[in-house]
Design an enzyme around this catalytic site. Structure first.
Site, PDB file in Angstrom:
ATOM      1  N   GLY A 233       1.027 -23.638  30.232  1.00  0.00           N
ATOM      2  CA  GLY A 233       1.420 -22.236  30.094  1.00  0.00           C
ATOM      3  C   GLY A 233       0.595 -21.401  29.147  1.00  0.00           C
ATOM      4  O   GLY A 233       0.796 -20.190  29.044  1.00  0.00           O
ATOM      5  N   GLU A 268       0.353 -30.103  29.823  1.00  0.00           N
ATOM      6  CA  GLU A 268      -0.089 -29.925  31.215  1.00  0.00           C
ATOM      7  C   GLU A 268      -0.791 -28.570  31.363  1.00  0.00           C
ATOM      8  O   GLU A 268      -0.315 -27.697  32.092  1.00  0.00           O
ATOM      9  CB  GLU A 268       1.123 -29.957  32.155  1.00  0.00           C
ATOM     10  N   PRO A 269      -1.897 -28.356  30.683  1.00  0.00           N
ATOM     11  CA  PRO A 269      -2.541 -27.041  30.783  1.00  0.00           C
ATOM     12  C   PRO A 269      -3.347 -26.889  32.080  1.00  0.00           C
ATOM     13  O   PRO A 269      -3.947 -27.852  32.544  1.00  0.00           O
ATOM     14  CB  PRO A 269      -3.496 -27.040  29.580  1.00  0.00           C
ATOM     15  N   GLY A 270      -3.332 -25.708  32.636  1.00  0.00           N
ATOM     16  CA  GLY A 270      -4.161 -25.420  33.806  1.00  0.00           C
ATOM     17  C   GLY A 270      -5.083 -24.254  33.481  1.00  0.00           C
ATOM     18  O   GLY A 270      -6.267 -24.406  33.208  1.00  0.00           O
ATOM     19  N   ARG A 271      -4.466 -23.069  33.429  1.00  0.00           N
ATOM     20  CA  ARG A 271      -5.221 -21.831  33.222  1.00  0.00           C
ATOM     21  C   ARG A 271      -6.131 -21.862  31.992  1.00  0.00           C
ATOM     22  O   ARG A 271      -7.272 -21.417  32.043  1.00  0.00           O
ATOM     23  CB  ARG A 271      -4.208 -20.682  33.069  1.00  0.00           C
ATOM     24  N   TYR A 311       1.092 -10.715  41.802  1.00  0.00           N
ATOM     25  CA  TYR A 311       1.705 -10.486  40.480  1.00  0.00           C
ATOM     26  C   TYR A 311       1.278  -9.181  39.839  1.00  0.00           C
ATOM     27  O   TYR A 311       1.597  -8.945  38.666  1.00  0.00           O
ATOM     28  CB  TYR A 311       1.298 -11.602  39.501  1.00  0.00           C
ATOM     29  N   CYS A 338      -5.577  -6.090  56.311  1.00  0.00           N
ATOM     30  CA  CYS A 338      -4.640  -5.051  56.759  1.00  0.00           C
ATOM     31  C   CYS A 338      -3.329  -5.105  55.977  1.00  0.00           C
ATOM     32  O   CYS A 338      -2.276  -5.431  56.527  1.00  0.00           O
ATOM     33  CB  CYS A 338      -4.372  -5.230  58.233  1.00  0.00           C
ATOM     34  N   GLU A 339      -3.417  -4.855  54.702  1.00  0.00           N
ATOM     35  CA  GLU A 339      -2.238  -4.812  53.823  1.00  0.00           C
ATOM     36  C   GLU A 339      -2.568  -3.835  52.712  1.00  0.00           C
ATOM     37  O   GLU A 339      -3.679  -3.885  52.162  1.00  0.00           O
ATOM     38  CB  GLU A 339      -2.006  -6.177  53.135  1.00  0.00           C
ATOM     39  N   TYR A 367      -5.820 -20.565  39.661  1.00  0.00           N
ATOM     40  CA  TYR A 367      -4.986 -19.917  40.682  1.00  0.00           C
ATOM     41  C   TYR A 367      -5.776 -18.896  41.490  1.00  0.00           C
ATOM     42  O   TYR A 367      -5.237 -17.900  41.954  1.00  0.00           O
ATOM     43  CB  TYR A 367      -3.731 -19.288  40.046  1.00  0.00           C
TER      44      TYR A 367
HETATM   45  N1  LLP Z   1       3.219 -27.713  34.337  1.00  0.00           N
HETATM   46  C1  LLP Z   1       4.119 -27.242  35.219  1.00  0.00           C
HETATM   47  C2  LLP Z   1       5.340 -28.006  35.467  1.00  0.00           C
HETATM   48  C3  LLP Z   1       3.878 -26.016  35.872  1.00  0.00           C
HETATM   49  O1  LLP Z   1       4.777 -25.547  36.723  1.00  0.00           O
HETATM   50  C4  LLP Z   1       2.683 -25.308  35.612  1.00  0.00           C
HETATM   51  C5  LLP Z   1       2.387 -24.041  36.282  1.00  0.00           C
HETATM   52  C6  LLP Z   1       1.759 -25.860  34.701  1.00  0.00           C
HETATM   53  C7  LLP Z   1       2.076 -27.068  34.082  1.00  0.00           C
HETATM   54  C8  LLP Z   1       0.445 -25.199  34.360  1.00  0.00           C
HETATM   55  O2  LLP Z   1       0.617 -23.957  33.787  1.00  0.00           O
HETATM   56  P1  LLP Z   1      -0.655 -23.159  33.170  1.00  0.00           P
HETATM   57  O3  LLP Z   1      -1.139 -23.930  31.968  1.00  0.00           O
HETATM   58  O4  LLP Z   1      -1.680 -23.084  34.227  1.00  0.00           O
HETATM   59  O5  LLP Z   1      -0.096 -21.839  32.835  1.00  0.00           O
HETATM   60  N2  LLP Z   1       0.131 -18.778  40.198  1.00  0.00           N
HETATM   61  C9  LLP Z   1       0.489 -18.221  38.912  1.00  0.00           C
HETATM   62  C10 LLP Z   1       0.789 -19.279  37.905  1.00  0.00           C
HETATM   63  C11 LLP Z   1       1.868 -20.226  38.363  1.00  0.00           C
HETATM   64  C12 LLP Z   1       2.072 -21.371  37.399  1.00  0.00           C
HETATM   65  C13 LLP Z   1       2.913 -22.422  38.017  1.00  0.00           C
HETATM   66  N3  LLP Z   1       3.159 -23.542  37.174  1.00  0.00           N
HETATM   67  C14 LLP Z   1      -0.629 -17.290  38.444  1.00  0.00           C
HETATM   68  O6  LLP Z   1      -1.618 -17.130  39.171  1.00  0.00           O
HETATM   69  O7  LLP Z   1      -0.516 -16.697  37.380  1.00  0.00           O
END
Ligand code: LLP
Length: 404
Positions: A233, A268-271, A311, A338-339, A367
């Site tokens: 997050g 669990e970092p993604g972004r 979003y 077309c949106e 994402y």
């Molecule tokens: N762990 C769990 C259980 C999650 O549901 C998520 C993201 C993450 C980790 C990773 O979160 P991050 O570090 O990436 O914030 N599509 C949206 C974001 C949806 C996130 C869903 N869950 C966007 O483009 O902003």
């Protein structure tokens, strides 16, 4: 990624050259930036040596996953498809956690066969399903239970997950019941408490509140969790106005928490790992002049990058080649779909643009491609990884013939 002599470069490669070579649109990533992010995230929390599991959903490119794995991370997956990709990228199953509210028995079966570190369950029914499968295989399965801490992450409502009205995790009351239940069950080892309150969080207070709730609940139930999975997050700066997450404060809060609980922390970092490593390169097809604004019609669209349409997210747009002359017109950057929501950004005082000019949409590593679709039967873009002066195709452009 920066301008040199007015040309935008990703490491040593100019965006203009990439477009000439591969056509547009292109998702392009910088290896150096990725490596820096991976290492700097690790360093921010090194005093308690967490297990860091990259959130595969943020970017599912198997070649990028492999690079992240090589730098020592584990993986967080939410479907059998993501789990298969993580395994293909070579992640050690003992560094894979499986989250998600609706894992089917097929998915659970597969995960159990692969002996992954943890299945983070999100309901009583799921725990019962895991038990059934574990019993049939006579196998001990490690699980976590995801708590919904009812904490406002103070981010976009569409990407908040930790409030009681959200579908994720279980309430405190159910959590306590499920811990009791899991402890009585033969084939289940309850190893983890997991939480994840949302995404693009730039304020450390929600995290601190979440830790307080977790602390209070663990003290109440008196169960020793080997792992506390705090999810991901962590937000990034999509523009200069976005405030930065104070990692130091977050890390200190976790250290204080760990004084009372001797558990291994999982993130669990993604972004925060992949977000700012990627750009989307696009060419202007047409410029449609209007009274108040010009529509800059790009060859990329909401099917390639959904975040603005989904979003209202803002991704900066910059030119591939800087010019000194600014336009007096307002530019609205749109795709050909077309949106009406197929638009990226509206900008004033942008440099004067012409048809066929190249532009760059910034910070699309997370994402971006993973949320893309074939809407309007549009093939998905090519993905490229740049490492110094080396260019590597990490996913080919989809061909129309694959779609027809
Ligand atoms: N762990 C769990 C259980 C999650 O549901 C998520 C993201 C993450 C980790 C990773 O979160 P991050 O570090 O990436 O914030 N599509 C949206 C974001 C949806 C996130 C869903 N869950 C966007 O483009 O902003």
């Amino acid at each position: 990624m920066r301008y040199i002599n007015k040309r935008f470069l990703i490491e040593n490669i100019s965006v203009t050259n990439l477009a000439k070579k591969f056509n547009t649109p292109i998702y392009c990533y910088s290896y150096k930036k990725l490596k820096t992010n991976v290492i700097s995230f690790k360093n921010k929390f090194k005093s308690f040596n967490p297990l860091i599991c990259f959130a595969v959903k943020s970017n599912t490119n198997v070649n990028l996953l492999r690079e992240i794995r090589k730098l020592g991370y584990g993986a967080d997956v939410v479907s059998i498809g993501e789990l298969m990709k993580a395994l293909k990228a070579g992640f050690n199953p003992k560094k894979i956690v499986f989250s998600g509210v609706g894992k089917t028995s097929n998915e659970l079966n597969y995960a159990i066969n692969k002996n992954i570190l943890l299945i983070n369950a999100e309901s009583k029914s799921e725990i019962i399903e895991i038990e059934k499968i574990a019993k049939s295989k006579k196998k001990y399965v490690n699980i976590g239970i995801r708590l919904n801490p009812n904490t406002d992450a103070k981010t976009l409502t569409q990407i908040s997950t930790g409030k009681k009205e959200n579908k994720f995790g279980v309430t405190e009351k159910t959590f306590i019941e499920l811990v009791k239940h899991a402890k009585k069950t033969k084939y289940i080892n309850l190893k983890c408490l997991s939480v994840h309150i949302g995404s693009q969080i730039v304020n450390n207070q929600p995290y601190e509140k979440m830790l307080k709730v977790v602390d209070r609940i663990i003290k109440k139930i008196n169960h020793k969790f080997e792992f506390i999975d705090l999810g991901g997050g962590m937000g990034i700066s999509y523009n200069n106005k976005v405030k930065k997450l104070n990692y130091k404060k977050y890390s200190t809060a976790i250290k204080n928490f760990l004084k009372n609980h001797k558990s291994k922390i999982i993130f669990e970092p993604g972004r925060s790992i992949i977000g700012n490593t990627g750009i989307l390169i696009s060419k202007i097809i047409y410029i449609k002049k209007n009274k108040d604004k010009d529509f800059i019609i790009l060859d990329t669209a909401m099917n390639d990058l959904m975040r603005p349409a989904l979003y209202g997210a803002n991704h900066q747009i910059i030119p591939a080649i800087k010019k000194s002359k600014n336009s007096k017109k307002t530019y609205e950057f749109v795709g050909p779909i077309c949106e009406s929501t197929d638009k990226f950004l509206t900008l004033k005082n942008f440099q004067k643009l012409n048809e066929k000019d190249l532009i760059i949409i910034c910070d699309v590593g997370a994402y971006g491609m993973s949320l893309s679709s074939n809407y309007n039967v549009r093939p998905k873009p090519i993905e490229i990884l740049v490492k110094g002066s080396k260019i590597r195709i990490i996913k080919k452009r989809q061909k129309l013939k694959d779609l027809i």
